[in-house]
Design a protein around this motif. Structure first.
Motif, mmCIF file in Angstrom:
data_model
loop_
_atom_site.group_PDB
_atom_site.id
_atom_site.type_symbol
_atom_site.label_atom_id
_atom_site.label_comp_id
_atom_site.label_asym_id
_atom_site.label_seq_id
_atom_site.Cartn_x
_atom_site.Cartn_y
_atom_site.Cartn_z
ATOM 1 N N VAL A 30 90.115 39.257 10.113
ATOM 2 C CA VAL A 30 88.701 39.884 9.676
ATOM 3 C C VAL A 30 87.777 38.747 9.354
ATOM 4 C CG1 VAL A 30 87.245 41.440 8.079
ATOM 5 C CG2 VAL A 30 89.337 42.261 8.999
ATOM 6 N N GLY A 31 88.374 37.660 8.700
ATOM 7 C CA GLY A 31 87.462 36.651 8.140
ATOM 8 C C GLY A 31 87.177 35.698 9.205
ATOM 9 N N ASN A 36 83.230 31.120 7.946
ATOM 10 C CA ASN A 36 83.744 29.903 8.806
ATOM 11 C C ASN A 36 84.869 29.451 8.143
ATOM 12 O OD1 ASN A 36 81.487 29.568 10.253
ATOM 13 N ND2 ASN A 36 80.076 28.722 8.862
ATOM 14 N N MET A 37 85.559 29.857 7.157
ATOM 15 C CA MET A 37 86.606 29.472 6.242
ATOM 16 C C MET A 37 87.537 30.709 6.063
ATOM 17 S SD MET A 37 85.022 27.077 3.457
ATOM 18 C CE MET A 37 83.856 28.117 3.039
ATOM 19 N N PRO A 69 76.640 34.887 13.561
ATOM 20 C CA PRO A 69 75.943 34.678 14.876
ATOM 21 C C PRO A 69 76.844 34.127 16.080
ATOM 22 C CG PRO A 69 74.904 33.363 13.586
ATOM 23 C CD PRO A 69 75.940 33.866 12.603
ATOM 24 N N LYS A 70 76.827 34.614 17.222
ATOM 25 C CA LYS A 70 77.579 33.983 18.294
ATOM 26 C C LYS A 70 76.778 32.821 18.984
ATOM 27 C CE LYS A 70 80.749 37.517 19.318
ATOM 28 N NZ LYS A 70 81.336 38.653 20.154
#
Length: 76
Positions: A30-31, A36-37, A69-70
């Motif tokens: 999920v993270g 970002n980490m 965001p992609k």
């Protein structure tokens, strides 16, 4: 019939040790979408699995966060 508390304690320890890698894996997966980490989130999720209720709450809060965001690069 007597109740053996040692057996109950062993079951409880086995259950908690079984939850640690599962919660860490779910937190990592999920993270990856939410942060970002993800490795730090997996570590925190694994640590919170020592208290399974806290681990479930952590995963629920993590799942409710907004996705990152992609960055879509358009080829012209």
């Amino acid at each position: 019939m007597s109740v053996n508390l040692t057996l109950f304690g062993e079951f409880l320890v086995f259950f908690i040790l079984f939850c640690i890698p599962i919660f860490a894996f779910i937190s990592y997966k999920v993270g990856k979408r939410k942060s970002n980490m993800p490795s730090i989130l997996a570590f925190v999720g694994g640590c919170l699995a020592l208290f399974p209720l806290f681990g479930l709450i952590f995963i629920a809060v993590l799942a409710l966060r907004k996705d990152l965001p992609k960055n879509i690069a358009y080829a012209h």
